[in-house]
Enzyme design. Structure first.
Site, PDB file in Angstrom:
ATOM      1  N   HIS A 136       1.785   0.203  -4.074  1.00  0.00           N
ATOM      2  CA  HIS A 136       2.078   1.466  -3.940  1.00  0.00           C
ATOM      3  C   HIS A 136       3.134   2.074  -5.112  1.00  0.00           C
ATOM      4  O   HIS A 136       3.904   1.245  -5.477  1.00  0.00           O
ATOM      5  CB  HIS A 136       3.038   1.762  -2.859  1.00  0.00           C
ATOM      6  CG  HIS A 136       3.040   3.154  -2.372  1.00  0.00           C
ATOM      7  ND1 HIS A 136       4.060   4.104  -3.016  1.00  0.00           N
ATOM      8  CD2 HIS A 136       2.579   4.048  -1.446  1.00  0.00           C
ATOM      9  CE1 HIS A 136       3.892   5.431  -2.624  1.00  0.00           C
ATOM     10  NE2 HIS A 136       3.051   5.223  -1.461  1.00  0.00           N
ATOM     11  N   LEU A 143      -0.163   1.077  16.001  1.00  0.00           N
ATOM     12  CA  LEU A 143      -1.053   2.410  16.505  1.00  0.00           C
ATOM     13  C   LEU A 143      -2.621   1.885  16.584  1.00  0.00           C
ATOM     14  O   LEU A 143      -3.117   2.357  17.556  1.00  0.00           O
ATOM     15  CB  LEU A 143      -1.058   3.201  15.344  1.00  0.00           C
ATOM     16  CG  LEU A 143      -0.086   4.218  15.162  1.00  0.00           C
ATOM     17  CD1 LEU A 143       0.091   5.044  13.933  1.00  0.00           C
ATOM     18  CD2 LEU A 143       0.198   5.015  16.608  1.00  0.00           C
ATOM     19  N   ARG A 168       5.197  13.087  -4.149  1.00  0.00           N
ATOM     20  CA  ARG A 168       4.512  13.405  -5.308  1.00  0.00           C
ATOM     21  C   ARG A 168       3.295  14.571  -4.788  1.00  0.00           C
ATOM     22  O   ARG A 168       3.286  15.457  -5.586  1.00  0.00           O
ATOM     23  CB  ARG A 168       3.589  12.340  -6.119  1.00  0.00           C
ATOM     24  CG  ARG A 168       4.555  11.350  -6.932  1.00  0.00           C
ATOM     25  CD  ARG A 168       4.017  10.048  -7.423  1.00  0.00           C
ATOM     26  NE  ARG A 168       3.521   9.289  -6.419  1.00  0.00           N
ATOM     27  CZ  ARG A 168       2.520   8.574  -5.899  1.00  0.00           C
ATOM     28  NH1 ARG A 168       1.612   8.778  -6.506  1.00  0.00           N
ATOM     29  NH2 ARG A 168       2.454   7.965  -4.742  1.00  0.00           N
ATOM     30  N   GLY A 210       1.909  10.884   5.789  1.00  0.00           N
ATOM     31  CA  GLY A 210       0.911  11.592   6.848  1.00  0.00           C
ATOM     32  C   GLY A 210      -0.432  10.923   6.879  1.00  0.00           C
ATOM     33  O   GLY A 210      -0.637   9.940   6.619  1.00  0.00           O
TER      34      GLY A 210
END
Lengths: 272, 668, 245
Positions: free
Chosen positions: B257, B15, B273, B50
């Protein structure tokens, strides 16, 4: 303000020649012609299998198509016209379907290898469709030509003599399997191709369609084989004296044999 | 000599790289992207949960704005971040979401009316506003005060890179797939492009460019257990390091993570979560509230990962054939939610664990996830020491993450940094002095040097096995430079890694093809990876404090007095086995948010001598009457002049309507 | 499978490197011991690390989301990274995807094919206006529509549908389910200014939607379970309707 996609960098949608609409028309025509032929064959099978009910019934069906019940006399030319129509649709369908055939040996090998490796039901069924369709080029054409030229030779005895004495039964036997497989698969494929009867769950309805397709194919094969056997039997019994025309007994000699209940009252008179 | 000329050479087709190239191209400069794999297969794709942007559309995000996002990010970074850059970032993030929305990203949208959500293990009904209907939705993520994470189901990165890669195709930007940059061409002060190997044919080509940008992502594969894709081997870090001029910043800041599936390490999103999933131990007990009563499962990642490991060390882990793990329970979210909003999680559980997460708990354990460190750049994305070299995204230390990155801020950084740095690259290429002639002798020298290195490996009699070296390195990194670090381990790690590095100079190959040759690739990459690994371990050994994801058991306190500074590693000579470390102090007196307690995690830290003074100053400014939040911010730490002109300006929100919009609504 | 007792796997891989002069395709069988939870990602890497350093294959995410590792697994296209060996017989074959340019062994150039497909079909939103005011609130979209678009956008361009497609095997210019699904995705997107007439320009022929013979292997092998059957039929209806417009 300028609107439309032509303002976007790297894109030039405007001012280009419009793509031919023929591929769309041909695609839909291929499907529709196939649909018409398949439905015709369903009807055809029901009509020829009328022999299983009785010779009289089969005779009446034949006469109906010859316009006997409408004009008071038989016009086999009507059958010729129908046959001609079917022939045109058949040739059209064959012409359009040929676009999908393997065009050369490389494509032919590619598809066979692909089918054998993938072991995928619908892919294999397409191959069945291709092979049966190819066979029908010849089988169906021969039959159609015969019917076109001799439309009057349809009837309990006439057909049976053709089947047995005329040695058409091997062709009909092969053609029967080809037609039923090709048409059954074709109808199933039409449904999934155009999304008919898809409902909410496409996977489930495809499964149902496929099951239905096999049921229908099996039904028509059984019906077809039985019907063919019936004609063969009649033809075999008449092998020593073939060639006569069938006329119901009550029509030849009314006092002994009253016409059946389905005989139209306005045609009580013996036809001339 | 095979040479390709372009204005902008972007190394990396994820990206950040794609967005930079689009930015440069739109400014009228030719750009070429180099990528190990087709652009859409880049690791950006794996971002599930996200992208943070303070749109404040959902009711639980009401009141969110750049200020809140800024504070969350700085606290998350444990004050390691460059606050100017964080400001630039938080102000551009909403613009990035809106740009992507226009380009075609199918962001999940707000639906008006009531909906049931799980908060803190309880079902709660919340009501979305009518006026928010159809705007981009946000979900909850760790370390954030508001629901701020914009998402596309749980395939956010996937949808984003589909759109951005397609945008690059629309703008006719070539992506040279299956190519790898082996070295940057430079003269010690200016970068001129890269020597590039075609991974299919083996051909070496010099790509000569005015501006070269590194966007190669992270270095997770230095570790054995990582959520990263197999291509995340830190090659961009390595080629920058090997210039001897460009520096790597904060390499010791490595994020783990909390929820890598056990044992494969494949990521399941923080969205699990965020949407209400719970962490449970061997007894089925939800243990996070015991440690973190305020944020619970949604403290920042460094904190949650440490608490999980701590809990396992207490004997509360679930024992299995492969070792111990924790349970992630999302069954309470319900089948519909999982199958619509956590679809990838469902697939991953189904295919890799053979379990149904709507009915069963998921075995998880922290796994290496993100490289906060990277090629040190200034706020424009350019290396302060090597002119013409830019970097963006995970490969960069632009430094908006400091020592811990918040979930949802990485995928946001890729596009935001891509936008901003793309503009600065445009500026750079516009300046006539940067069009200076390229010294072709230098290009040839670099090409010959790289060819000689490959030849040596291909024809040499080396005895070392590249795979064995890589496995040994990964073991050391996972065991000794992991979540909890301690001096002795780190010393041993630095020592062993140095030995591996020396051995890697003697790699021998079984397969000697010049073209496509996976063993050759493994060979030259492990040499580079070891340098980056040493930089991480050495930086971790030297930093005698705990900050963010860097957690020293022998130095558990954050020590602003000594360590409020950024580690800069350079590799001075090819024969070195250690990087040269230098430190760049962070200026507390200029900080908008002076150091303090993060709001979660340890409350124990040593203040910087400037902190009390700056806190008093900031408090005084805040107390001034009559300042709106923008004026107040400008007084505390003016930053807007740093942004490229096209990305300046306030962001409209439902609760912060632009005047003309309000007027229009009143009129109609 | 009980602890400690693992099957001996026999994996036959197609070996062929077109770069090597004089090389011819051949099958090579590797034997290795199965392990718990072993995927083809693990198995192939083990082979390369311990038995044959020259074996070529592609993995990137190893989590079933990037689409790099599609190959013919016992004759069927699938993602190797998420295929568990326990779901395969002890002896099985691996081959590269057909249709795509072969790089070597199990590695094919799907990226090149997909880029060409994207350029041909123009698989990007053709915006109604070139510049968007990034400061203003985004244009609204119905939540259901956004989800529908995402469902079609989940395609990972792995190439399984193309490899499974009888039409694509026979005719190399056929755009495949991946391409038709892209058109369906953009057609659904209200942000795209294109009309059916525009889409017809790129897929309205026998190498486009009308080349599809509805064998539906694409639908059956799609690792992402995309609703390809429905979309192919839908786009066919829309494009066929233009034949009379």
């Amino acid at each position: 303000m300028q609107t439309g996609a032509e303002v976007i960098a790297g894109v030039g949608l405007a001012d280009r020649p419009r793509k031919s609409r023929w591929p769309a028309r041909m695609d839909l025509t291929q499907s529709l012609s196939g649909l018409v032929l398949a439905l015709f064959m369903w009807g055809h099978m029901f009509f020829v299998s009328s022999i299983l009910v009785s010779k009289d019934f089969m005779w009446a069906i034949t006469k109906m198509f010859e316009g006997y019940f409408f004009f008071g006399r038989a016009f086999p030319g009507i059958v010729s016209m129908v046959v001609f129509g079917v022939l045109v649709i058949f040739v059209l369908h064959a012409f359009l379907a040929m676009r999908k055939f393997p065009a050369n040996y490389r494509q032919y090998r590619m598809f066979i290898g692909h089918k054998n490796l993938l072991k995928h039901g619908d892919t294999t069924l397409w191959w069945v469709q291709f092979v049966t369709g190819f066979a029908l080029f010849f089988l169906a054409t021969v039959h159609l030509y015969q019917m076109l030229m001799h439309p009057g030779d349809i009837g309990p005895f006439e057909s049976a003599d053709r089947v047995w004495t005329g040695r058409w039964w091997p062709l009909y036997l092969v053609a029967l399997f080809c037609v039923e497989l090709h048409g059954g698969i074709g109808l199933y494929r039409l449904a999934v191709k155009w999304g008919w009867l898809e409902g909410k769950d496409a996977d489930a309805s495809r499964k149902r369609l496929k099951a239905a397709k096999w049921v229908v194919t099996a039904f028509f094969l059984v019906l077809g084989v039985t019907t063919l056997a019936a004609y063969m039997k009649i033809g075999y019994d008449r092998r020593d004296d073939p060639g006569g025309r069938y006329t119901p007994a009550w029509l030849v000699n009314p006092p002994q044999a009253p016409p059946p209940w389905w005989w139209p009252s306005w045609m009580r008179e013996t036809p001339k | 000599m095979n040479v390709v000329y372009t204005d902008v050479l972007v190394i990396g087709g994820g990206l950040a790289g794609l967005r930079m190239a689009i930015g440069a191209k739109r400014r009228g400069h030719a750009a070429i992207i180099l990528s190990l794999v087709p652009a859409k297969r880049s690791h950006s794709k794996a971002a599930q949960g996200g992208m943070q942007a303070s749109l404040g559309n959902v009711i639980k995000g009401q009141g969110d704005n750049e200020d809140v996002h800024f504070e969350d990010t700085v606290r998350g970074s444990d004050w390691g971040a460059d606050q100017d850059v964080v400001r630039m970032f938080v102000n551009t993030a909403p613009k990035a979401v809106r740009e992507l929305a226009a380009w075609g990203v199918p962001w999940s949208r707000v639906r008006r009316g009531d909906r049931d959500v799980i908060i803190n293990g309880q079902k709660v009904t919340i009501t979305e506003r009518d006026e928010a209907h159809g705007t981009v939705a946000q979900r909850d993520f760790g370390g954030t005060k508001k629901w701020r994470t914009c998402y596309v189901s749980d395939g956010t990165g996937h949808a984003m890179i589909n759109t951005v890669a397609d945008r690059a195709i629309a703008e006719a930007i070539p992506v040279h797939e299956r190519t790898e940059a082996l070295a940057l061409i430079h003269d010690g002060g200016r970068c001129y492009g890269a020597i590039v190997r075609d991974l299919v044919t083996g051909a070496l080509v010099a790509y000569v460019a005015k501006a070269t940008a590194i966007a190669t992502g992270g270095a997770g594969r230095l570790y054995r257990v990582t959520t990263n894709a197999v291509i995340c081997e830190g090659m961009g870090h390595a080629i920058a390091l090997e210039t001897g001029v460009a520096a790597l910043g904060n390499m010791e800041a490595v994020q783990f993570h909390p929820t890598g599936i056990f044992p494969a390490g494949i990521l399941v999103t923080e969205g699990c979560r965020g949407d209400g999933g719970l962490l449970k131990d061997v007894d089925g007990h939800r243990f996070m509230p015991d440690y973190e009563p305020e944020k619970k499962e949604l403290a920042s990642r460094d904190v949650v990962s440490r608490r999980m490991e701590e809990h396992i060390h207490k004997g509360k882990g679930v024992k299995s054939r492969f070792g111990e793990h924790i349970w992630l329970d999302i069954t309470l979210l319900g089948e519909h939610h999982i199958k619509h909003n956590l679809r990838e999680v469902y697939e991953i559980c189904h295919y890799f664990l053979g379990l149904d997460p709507t009915k069963e708990m998921i075995p998880v354990r922290p796994a290496q996830h993100y490289t906060m460190g990277g090629v040190r750049t200034d706020y424009t994305g350019e290396s302060p020491t090597l002119k013409g070299l830019f970097a963006a995204g995970e490969a960069a230390c632009w430094d908006m993450h400091g020592f811990n990155r918040l979930g949802g801020n990485s995928v946001a950084e890729t596009v935001v940094a891509g936008m901003i740095v793309g503009e600065f690259i445009g500026d750079f290429c516009d300046r006539p002095e940067n069009a200076a002639a390229v010294p072709m002798g230098l290009v040839r020298e670099f090409l010959d040097r790289e060819r000689a290195k490959l030849d040596a490996m291909l024809s040499g009699k080396g005895a070392e096995d590249a795979t064995a070296l890589r496995v040994a390195m990964q073991e050391i990194m996972t065991a000794q430079v992991g979540i909890f670090r301690i001096g002795g381990d780190l010393e041993r790690a630095v020592d062993s890694l140095q030995k591996l590095l020396v051995r890697s100079r003697n790699i021998g190959l079984r397969y000697r093809a010049r073209g496509a040759n996976p063993e050759l690739v493994a060979g030259y990459r492990v040499q580079k990876m070891l340098k980056v690994a040493v930089a991480i371990a050495y930086g971790a050994l030297t930093r005698t404090e705990s900050r963010g994801a860097h957690s020293r058991q022998d130095f558990p306190r954050r020590n602003d007095a000594e360590w409020l500074r950024r580690t800069l590693a350079t590799w001075k000579s090819e024969n070195d086995t250690l990087p040269t470390l230098a430190y760049e102090p962070l200026d507390v007196r200029k900080m908008e948010l002076p150091p303090g307690w993060r709001g979660y995690g340890s409350k124990d830290y040593v203040d910087h001598p400037d902190t009390p003074g700056r806190v008093a100053e900031v408090d005084a400014i805040r107390k001034q009457a009559g300042l709106d939040r923008f004026a107040l911010q400008a007084k505390l730490m003016p930053y807007e002049h740093l942004l490229p002109a096209r990305f300046r300006g306030q962001n409209e929100r439902i609760d912060e309507r632009f005047p003309q919009a309000v007027a229009k609504r009143a009129a109609s | 499978m009980t602890n400690g007792e693992h099957r001996k796997l026999k994996i036959s891989c197609l070996r062929y490197n077109p770069q090597e002069p004089g090389a011819a395709p051949r099958m090579q069988t590797y034997e290795l011991e199965e392990a718990d939870g072993m995927t083809l990602f693990i198995a192939l890497n083990e082979i390369r690390e311990k038995q044959d350093a020259s074996l070529q294959f592609d993995f990137v995410c190893r989590a079933g989301i990037c689409g790099s590792c599609a190959m013919m697994i016992n004759g069927r296209p699938g993602l190797a990274c998420r295929t568990q060996t326990k779901d395969l017989p002890a002896s099985f074959t691996l081959a590269p995807l057909p249709v795509f340019e072969l790089i070597a062994d199990l590695s094919v150039n799907t990226g090149k094919w997909m880029r060409a497909m994207s350029e041909r079909l123009q698989t990007w939103v053709h915006m109604k206006s070139a510049e968007v005011d990034l400061k203003r609130i985004e244009e609204r979209m119905e939540p259901e529509l956004a989800e529908e678009i995402y469902l079609l956008d989940r395609c990972i361009e792995c190439g399984c549908c193309v490899a499974g497609c009888g039409s694509a095997r026979m005719r190399e210019d056929f755009i495949g389910a991946v391409g038709i699904n892209k058109i369906a995705r953009f057609r659904l997107d209200p942000r795209d200014a294109r009309t059916d007439g525009d889409y017809y320009e790129v897929i309205g022929d026998d190498s486009g939607v009308f080349g599809c013979m509805s064998l539906l292997a694409c639908h059956d092998v799609c690792p992402k379970d995309l609703p390809l059957q429905t979309q192919l039929a839908f786009i066919r209806r829309k494009m066929a309707a233009l034949g009379w417009k």
